[in-house]
Design an enzyme around this catalytic site. Sequence first.
Site, PDB file in Angstrom:
ATOM      1  N   LYS A 116      -3.722   2.076  -7.958  1.00 41.40           N
ATOM      2  CA  LYS A 116      -3.861   2.046  -6.509  1.00 41.40           C
ATOM      3  C   LYS A 116      -5.177   2.667  -6.055  1.00 41.40           C
ATOM      4  O   LYS A 116      -5.794   2.202  -5.102  1.00 41.40           O
ATOM      5  CB  LYS A 116      -2.663   2.741  -5.862  1.00 41.40           C
ATOM      6  CG  LYS A 116      -1.389   1.927  -5.997  1.00 41.40           C
ATOM      7  CD  LYS A 116      -0.178   2.623  -5.408  1.00 41.40           C
ATOM      8  CE  LYS A 116       1.069   1.767  -5.589  1.00 41.40           C
ATOM      9  NZ  LYS A 116       2.281   2.417  -5.061  1.00 41.40           N
ATOM     10  N   LYS A 195      -1.756 -13.232 -10.193  1.00 34.66           N
ATOM     11  CA  LYS A 195      -0.387 -12.815  -9.928  1.00 34.66           C
ATOM     12  C   LYS A 195      -0.166 -12.719  -8.428  1.00 34.66           C
ATOM     13  O   LYS A 195      -0.992 -12.176  -7.693  1.00 34.66           O
ATOM     14  CB  LYS A 195      -0.117 -11.449 -10.571  1.00 34.66           C
ATOM     15  CG  LYS A 195       1.280 -10.905 -10.280  1.00 34.66           C
ATOM     16  CD  LYS A 195       1.456  -9.505 -10.860  1.00 34.66           C
ATOM     17  CE  LYS A 195       2.814  -8.936 -10.478  1.00 34.66           C
ATOM     18  NZ  LYS A 195       3.000  -7.553 -10.989  1.00 34.66           N
ATOM     19  N   LYS A 198       1.000  -9.023  -2.398  1.00 32.76           N
ATOM     20  CA  LYS A 198       0.530  -8.794  -1.029  1.00 32.76           C
ATOM     21  C   LYS A 198      -0.873  -8.204  -1.039  1.00 32.76           C
ATOM     22  O   LYS A 198      -1.677  -8.484  -0.161  1.00 32.76           O
ATOM     23  CB  LYS A 198       1.495  -7.855  -0.290  1.00 32.76           C
ATOM     24  CG  LYS A 198       2.846  -8.472   0.020  1.00 32.76           C
ATOM     25  CD  LYS A 198       3.682  -7.575   0.914  1.00 32.76           C
ATOM     26  CE  LYS A 198       4.242  -6.384   0.174  1.00 32.76           C
ATOM     27  NZ  LYS A 198       5.325  -6.733  -0.749  1.00 32.76           N
TER      28      LYS A 198
END
Length: 332
Positions: A116, A195, A198
Site C-alpha cells: 500500500k 488483476k 478498485k
Amino acid sequence: MDLMKLKRILSGVQPSGKLHIGNYFGAIRQHIALQNEGECFYFIADYHSMTTIQNAKTRLEHVRDVALDYLALGLDPSKALLFRQSDVPEVCELAWILGTVSNMSLMEKAHSYKDKIAKGIEASIGLFTYPVLMAADILIYRSNLVPVGQDQVQHIEITRDLAEKFHRAYGKEVFPLPEHRLDVGAKVPGVDGQKMSKSYGNTIEIFAEGNPLKKTIMGIVTDSTPVEAPKNPENDTIFTLFSLFAYETEIAELANRYRAGGLGYGDSKKMLLEKVNGYFGPFREKRKELASRPDYVEDVLRTSARKARAEAIATMEQVREASGFLKQPISV
C-alpha cells in the site's frame, strides 16, 4: 442460529468502493456458499476503511452498499451474521491489548503495508498496525476458519502469533488458533488485462447496468488482431471473463470460433455483456427491492451486531480477567 455448529467462519469486506465481479468470483460467492457449512460472521470493515477513506458521508454510503450487495447476492441473515465492525467497539480494546504483546519487527514484515505504501497510500499508524486490528477481528469471535486470498495468508499467521504471544504473556489460553482457507475463486482480470482491482480503476461493477455497463465492457482492452484472423482465447481478457459465466459447452464453442477466425472482439464483447446481464439481472432486481427497505437492512445489521457483540463481550471478559482488569468495565 445454531451456536453448536462445528466451526466458526469469519471474513470481512472493506467498504472502500463499489464491489466488482472480481470481488464476487474471488470471494463473495464463496462466502455465500459457506453459510451452509458453518457459523459465519461477516463484518463490514468500516474501521479498516479509515486508512484510505476520510470522508464520513462516503464511508456511510459504502457501508450501506456492501450490506445491500451481500443481501442481494444471497446472504441469508438466518444463517449468517452481517454487521458493521464499528458496532462491536470491543474489537478496538482487544487490538490495543494485542498491540502491547506485538513488536515492531512483526508489523514491518507485513506485505500489505509495503504494497500500500508503494501505491502511494499515506503511511499512517493505522495502516502500519492494520494486522493487529485484523487479528482482533478474528480472535474476538474465537474464529476457527478465515477464508482469504493468498495475499492475506500472512495476516492469519500474524494473528496466530499474536494469540500465542498473549497466551505466553498472561499464562492463559483464551483464543483458538485460527486456520486460513484459501478462497477457491477464479482470478479475474480487469478491463485492462491486469488483476481486477478498485485501486487500478479497471473494474466491472457487480450492479452496473444499462449504458454504463455496456460502455465498460465494450472498452475492454484488446490487441489489434484483424477480425478474419485466428485468435488465442487463452490470452484474451474477454474470453476469460466470458468463461466465468458460461457453461463448458459454450466456452468450448467460443474457443473454437476464436481459433477459426472470423470473430471480431466487438462481437465477443457483446456476448460477454449478454452473459453478465443474464447472470446478475435477478440480483439487481433483488437489490433494488432491498434498497427500498432501508429499515429492514438496518435491522439485519443491528440484529447481527447484537449477536456478534455478545460473543465479543464474552471473549473480552476472559481477556480482561487474564490481563489484570475488571471482567467488565464500569457502567455509566
